[in-house]
Design a protein around this motif. Structure first.
Motif, PDB file in Angstrom:
ATOM      1  N   PHE A  91      78.934  -9.142  26.412  1.00  0.00           N
ATOM      2  CA  PHE A  91      79.709  -7.918  26.218  1.00  0.00           C
ATOM      3  C   PHE A  91      80.896  -8.139  25.270  1.00  0.00           C
ATOM      4  O   PHE A  91      81.799  -7.309  25.210  1.00  0.00           O
ATOM      5  CB  PHE A  91      80.243  -7.399  27.561  1.00  0.00           C
ATOM      6  CG  PHE A  91      79.212  -7.341  28.644  1.00  0.00           C
ATOM      7  CD1 PHE A  91      78.184  -6.414  28.623  1.00  0.00           C
ATOM      8  CD2 PHE A  91      79.247  -8.236  29.703  1.00  0.00           C
ATOM      9  CE1 PHE A  91      77.233  -6.365  29.612  1.00  0.00           C
ATOM     10  CE2 PHE A  91      78.293  -8.199  30.702  1.00  0.00           C
ATOM     11  CZ  PHE A  91      77.274  -7.262  30.661  1.00  0.00           C
ATOM     12  N   TYR A  92      80.922  -9.241  24.561  1.00  0.00           N
ATOM     13  CA  TYR A  92      82.092  -9.593  23.766  1.00  0.00           C
ATOM     14  C   TYR A  92      81.843  -9.306  22.288  1.00  0.00           C
ATOM     15  O   TYR A  92      80.807  -9.684  21.735  1.00  0.00           O
ATOM     16  CB  TYR A  92      82.428 -11.076  23.956  1.00  0.00           C
ATOM     17  CG  TYR A  92      83.648 -11.534  23.204  1.00  0.00           C
ATOM     18  CD1 TYR A  92      84.904 -11.036  23.513  1.00  0.00           C
ATOM     19  CD2 TYR A  92      83.552 -12.496  22.186  1.00  0.00           C
ATOM     20  CE1 TYR A  92      86.031 -11.463  22.841  1.00  0.00           C
ATOM     21  CE2 TYR A  92      84.668 -12.932  21.514  1.00  0.00           C
ATOM     22  CZ  TYR A  92      85.908 -12.402  21.838  1.00  0.00           C
ATOM     23  OH  TYR A  92      87.035 -12.831  21.162  1.00  0.00           O
ATOM     24  N   LYS A  93      82.791  -8.626  21.697  1.00  0.00           N
ATOM     25  CA  LYS A  93      82.793  -8.390  20.258  1.00  0.00           C
ATOM     26  C   LYS A  93      84.093  -8.957  19.702  1.00  0.00           C
ATOM     27  O   LYS A  93      85.171  -8.417  19.943  1.00  0.00           O
ATOM     28  CB  LYS A  93      82.674  -6.903  19.954  1.00  0.00           C
ATOM     29  CG  LYS A  93      81.331  -6.291  20.342  1.00  0.00           C
ATOM     30  CD  LYS A  93      81.258  -4.823  19.960  1.00  0.00           C
ATOM     31  CE  LYS A  93      79.913  -4.223  20.333  1.00  0.00           C
ATOM     32  NZ  LYS A  93      79.824  -2.778  19.968  1.00  0.00           N
ATOM     33  N   SER A  97      87.096  -9.674  17.511  1.00  0.00           N
ATOM     34  CA  SER A  97      87.824  -8.888  16.521  1.00  0.00           C
ATOM     35  C   SER A  97      88.039  -9.709  15.248  1.00  0.00           C
ATOM     36  O   SER A  97      87.935 -10.935  15.241  1.00  0.00           O
ATOM     37  CB  SER A  97      89.185  -8.460  17.084  1.00  0.00           C
ATOM     38  OG  SER A  97      90.006  -9.597  17.317  1.00  0.00           O
ATOM     39  N   GLU A 131      94.424  -6.561  23.760  1.00  0.00           N
ATOM     40  CA  GLU A 131      93.542  -5.734  22.941  1.00  0.00           C
ATOM     41  C   GLU A 131      92.447  -6.548  22.272  1.00  0.00           C
ATOM     42  O   GLU A 131      91.345  -6.034  22.025  1.00  0.00           O
ATOM     43  CB  GLU A 131      94.354  -4.992  21.877  1.00  0.00           C
ATOM     44  CG  GLU A 131      95.249  -3.881  22.417  1.00  0.00           C
ATOM     45  CD  GLU A 131      96.524  -4.392  23.057  1.00  0.00           C
ATOM     46  OE1 GLU A 131      97.281  -3.593  23.649  1.00  0.00           O
ATOM     47  OE2 GLU A 131      96.767  -5.617  22.956  1.00  0.00           O
ATOM     48  N   GLU A 132      92.707  -7.809  21.977  1.00  0.00           N
ATOM     49  CA  GLU A 132      91.692  -8.634  21.330  1.00  0.00           C
ATOM     50  C   GLU A 132      90.513  -8.941  22.245  1.00  0.00           C
ATOM     51  O   GLU A 132      89.409  -9.181  21.763  1.00  0.00           O
ATOM     52  CB  GLU A 132      92.331  -9.941  20.848  1.00  0.00           C
ATOM     53  CG  GLU A 132      93.372  -9.742  19.754  1.00  0.00           C
ATOM     54  CD  GLU A 132      94.060 -11.038  19.370  1.00  0.00           C
ATOM     55  OE1 GLU A 132      94.854 -11.024  18.407  1.00  0.00           O
ATOM     56  OE2 GLU A 132      93.809 -12.068  20.028  1.00  0.00           O
ATOM     57  N   PHE A 162      89.723  -6.850  25.185  1.00  0.00           N
ATOM     58  CA  PHE A 162      89.161  -5.648  25.811  1.00  0.00           C
ATOM     59  C   PHE A 162      89.303  -4.416  24.914  1.00  0.00           C
ATOM     60  O   PHE A 162      89.524  -3.313  25.398  1.00  0.00           O
ATOM     61  CB  PHE A 162      89.850  -5.390  27.152  1.00  0.00           C
ATOM     62  CG  PHE A 162      89.739  -6.539  28.117  1.00  0.00           C
ATOM     63  CD1 PHE A 162      88.549  -6.781  28.782  1.00  0.00           C
ATOM     64  CD2 PHE A 162      90.818  -7.374  28.347  1.00  0.00           C
ATOM     65  CE1 PHE A 162      88.440  -7.840  29.675  1.00  0.00           C
ATOM     66  CE2 PHE A 162      90.719  -8.433  29.233  1.00  0.00           C
ATOM     67  CZ  PHE A 162      89.528  -8.668  29.896  1.00  0.00           C
ATOM     68  N   GLN A 163      89.179  -4.625  23.605  1.00  0.00           N
ATOM     69  CA  GLN A 163      89.312  -3.486  22.705  1.00  0.00           C
ATOM     70  C   GLN A 163      88.184  -2.476  22.886  1.00  0.00           C
ATOM     71  O   GLN A 163      88.344  -1.291  22.593  1.00  0.00           O
ATOM     72  CB  GLN A 163      89.330  -3.988  21.263  1.00  0.00           C
ATOM     73  CG  GLN A 163      88.081  -4.780  20.868  1.00  0.00           C
ATOM     74  CD  GLN A 163      88.133  -5.271  19.440  1.00  0.00           C
ATOM     75  OE1 GLN A 163      88.989  -4.846  18.663  1.00  0.00           O
ATOM     76  NE2 GLN A 163      87.220  -6.179  19.094  1.00  0.00           N
ATOM     77  N   CYS A 164      87.030  -2.920  23.386  1.00  0.00           N
ATOM     78  CA  CYS A 164      85.893  -2.017  23.602  1.00  0.00           C
ATOM     79  C   CYS A 164      85.875  -1.404  24.999  1.00  0.00           C
ATOM     80  O   CYS A 164      84.942  -0.663  25.332  1.00  0.00           O
ATOM     81  CB  CYS A 164      84.589  -2.772  23.367  1.00  0.00           C
ATOM     82  SG  CYS A 164      84.407  -3.435  21.697  1.00  0.00           S
ATOM     83  N   PHE A 165      86.898  -1.688  25.810  1.00  0.00           N
ATOM     84  CA  PHE A 165      86.935  -1.187  27.184  1.00  0.00           C
ATOM     85  C   PHE A 165      88.285  -0.538  27.437  1.00  0.00           C
ATOM     86  O   PHE A 165      89.216  -1.165  27.963  1.00  0.00           O
ATOM     87  CB  PHE A 165      86.690  -2.332  28.173  1.00  0.00           C
ATOM     88  CG  PHE A 165      85.460  -3.134  27.845  1.00  0.00           C
ATOM     89  CD1 PHE A 165      84.201  -2.657  28.184  1.00  0.00           C
ATOM     90  CD2 PHE A 165      85.561  -4.350  27.180  1.00  0.00           C
ATOM     91  CE1 PHE A 165      83.066  -3.397  27.882  1.00  0.00           C
ATOM     92  CE2 PHE A 165      84.434  -5.088  26.877  1.00  0.00           C
ATOM     93  CZ  PHE A 165      83.177  -4.611  27.228  1.00  0.00           C
ATOM     94  N   PRO A 166      88.438   0.725  27.012  1.00  0.00           N
ATOM     95  CA  PRO A 166      89.752   1.385  27.104  1.00  0.00           C
ATOM     96  C   PRO A 166      90.243   1.535  28.540  1.00  0.00           C
ATOM     97  O   PRO A 166      91.463   1.506  28.765  1.00  0.00           O
ATOM     98  CB  PRO A 166      89.504   2.744  26.447  1.00  0.00           C
ATOM     99  CG  PRO A 166      88.021   2.951  26.486  1.00  0.00           C
ATOM    100  CD  PRO A 166      87.419   1.590  26.404  1.00  0.00           C
ATOM    101  N   SER A 199      78.432  -2.692  33.132  1.00  0.00           N
ATOM    102  CA  SER A 199      77.569  -2.682  31.939  1.00  0.00           C
ATOM    103  C   SER A 199      76.137  -3.103  32.230  1.00  0.00           C
ATOM    104  O   SER A 199      75.376  -3.336  31.279  1.00  0.00           O
ATOM    105  CB  SER A 199      78.176  -3.624  30.882  1.00  0.00           C
ATOM    106  OG  SER A 199      79.501  -3.243  30.564  1.00  0.00           O
TER     107      SER A 199
END
Length: 543
Positions: free
Chosen positions: A211-213, A215, A257-258, A260-264, A319
């Motif tokens: 689940f990691y993207k 940055s 943010e680095e 969990f930027q995809c999990f608001p 997820s």
């Protein structure tokens, strides 16, 4: 002069025991440590020593301790007349029946047969050696076979003898004894282990772990910048424990943010709590866990290890491709060594609420019926101590096959408290393709063995050193005082405290002290309380 004084004075004039012949290991087995039977033989006839007989009575009966009489002579004769031991193998499942509780059964077999029985346990089978004459060896072998026969079990294959030709005499007559219990073919089970494992876990829903993207800011950090940051952050060290080709260690995430930027919704929860930046172990652990890799986190208490595995666990649960209502049980399991730690983790779960996940804390000493009622209604996260969870597991109250995210929190303490057997039983019912996170404050051999058994190609992140045995950021002083000075020193220590200081006193028993007895200490206690539980062991305090 006492009798024992006389005997000691006469000892130099008596014949020493050095006249015994040289020890010959080949006549009694391959090891010099293998000793013959406690029984002795004279002229081929068995003679057992009388029970509860001391050395003096044996020496007097045989003409004293010297001159070739007594136990030494009997021991020498038994060696001279002995033969090669009767050796065979038994499956380990039968060894408990042969030994008995506290060794009572094997002693009974030795007394009945007049032989000496030695059992050397192996991984799957045990070597059984019977010492004595041919008659006593065969008698002991028949007794062992009859013992296994009475319990309705017998080894599937004949005993493997070496050094003596002798066949298994425990033949079971089905017509006389009725139907025999089915024999478990352990050798076949071991050979087909992978097939049975596949059958056990067939039909489980698929699992997602990645689940990691990363940055662009994290990816653009150079190796020098990452190394400098790890050194400044309490000297973080990362290793890849995968055998063969090593993987690249992900760069740390310096801000929330680095990671969990995809999990608001995770970010909203963090802002609500008011954290400014992640701790060092969180910064390095989050990129690894969010990639679906197993992790071993070694750091001292209070460094944020709970949040390091908790927030990625929320993302993992939410997820998965199968909705929660169709999973048939909880998806996340956290094993903790003590009730206090389990309750603390459960409080953290409640603080960082995410997508309405339900959690429960299961621990020994709590309301077992209430815990069962909550579990049966459906939960997403289980925080438990190994003992109580194993109790509910063995009674088929909790389904652990749905667990896809496992945490072994404070693994070193769980091993110190003797929970390894319960952990092994619990993990038997947890799917093997799960994601596992292990945290610990130290790295002893027991924790290393546990990690090799239950983690698959993990990465390791440790803060400071692996030799960490205590918190290295706290100054520790050891003061040894006599018992009569402890009360005065403790009172002086408390009187010197400032209003903002906090202390914990650990003692052997709990005393309830009236409010009026505390005197000058009362100014440091909450005024709304009328009683204070003072943990202090001293004989002069009122009981």
């Amino acid at each position: 002069m006492a009798d024992w004084d006389t005997e000691c004075d006469e000892e130099p004039r008596r014949k020493p025991l050095s006249a015994l012949p040289e020890w010959e290991p080949g006549r009694w087995g391959s090891s010099a440590g293998e000793r013959p039977s406690s029984s002795a033989w004279r002229g081929g006839e068995q003679r057992q020593s009388p029970p509860r007989e001391n050395w003096r009575s044996r020496a007097d009966r045989s003409g004293g301790r010297g001159g070739g009489g007594g136990v030494a002579c009997e021991f020498r004769r038994s060696r001279e007349q002995g033969s090669v031991p009767l050796c065979f193998r038994l499956d380990n499942s039968f060894i408990g029946t042969v030994i008995g509780r506290g060794g009572s059964k094997i002693r009974e077999l030795e007394d009945s047969s007049g032989s000496k029985i030695q059992i050397i346990k192996g991984e799957y089978e045990s070597d059984v050696k019977i010492f004595g004459t041919d008659d006593t060896q065969k008698r002991a072998k028949c007794l062992i076979d009859d013992l296994i026969k009475r319990y309705g079990e017998r080894p599937e294959r004949d005993s493997k003898l070496y050094g003596l030709s002798y066949s298994n005499s425990a033949q079971v007559d089905n017509s006389a004894n009725g139907p025999r219990k089915p024999i478990i073919n352990w050798a076949s089970l071991r050979e087909n282990k992978e097939k049975y494992e596949a059958m056990k876990w067939a039909g489980l829903p698929p699992i997602e772990k990645m689940f990691y993207k990363e940055s662009k800011v994290v990816a653009s950090r150079s190796e020098e910048e990452v190394a400098q940051w790890r050194k400044e952050s309490n000297n973080i060290i990362c290793n890849d424990l995968k055998e063969g080709e090593k993987r690249a260690i992900p760069n740390p995430t310096v801000v929330f943010e680095e990671a969990f930027q995809c999990f608001p919704e995770i970010m909203d929860t963090i802002r609500k709590v008011g954290f400014l930046k992640p701790t060092p172990i969180q910064s390095q652990a989050w990129p690894i866990i969010l990639q679906g890799l197993d992790l071993i986190g070694i750091a001292q208490t209070g460094t944020g290890k709970t949040l390091a595995y908790l927030l990625p666990g929320f993302v993992h649960l939410d997820s998965q491709p199968i909705p929660r209502v169709h999973r048939g049980g909880p998806g996340m399991l956290v094993l903790a060594p003590t009730r206090e730690l389990a309750l603390q983790v459960e409080a953290e779960c409640s603080k960082y609420t995410y997508k309405g996940f339900k959690s429960i804390c299961i621990y020994g000493g709590g309301d077992r019926k209430g815990q069962i009622n909550v579990v049966t209604k459906g939960v997403d996260i289980i925080i438990a101590t190994p003992g109580r969870l194993n109790d509910l597991q063995m009674n088929n109250i909790i389904n652990l096959k749905s667990i896809t995210y496992l945490v072994l929190d404070e693994a070193d303490r769980m091993l110190d408290m003797g929970f390894e057997p319960q952990i092994m039983k619990i993990l038997i019912d947890v799917r093997p393709d799960r994601q596992t996170v292990m945290t610990s404050a130290t790295w002893p051999d027991g924790v290393r063995r546990l990690s090799k058994s239950y983690l698959k190609d993990p990465m390791m992140v440790y803060v400071g050193t692996l030799d960490l045995a205590a918190v290295n950021t706290v100054q520790q002083k050891i003061i040894i005082l006599p018992e009569e000075e402890k009360r005065a020193y403790t009172r002086h220590f408390i009187d010197c405290l400032k209003p903002q200081d906090k202390i914990i006193i650990f003692v052997g028993k709990k005393l309830i002290i009236p409010w009026s007895y505390l005197g000058c200490w009362r100014r440091y206690l909450p005024h709304e309380e009328k009683w204070w539980t003072l943990l202090w062991k001293h004989p002069y305090l009122p009981q």
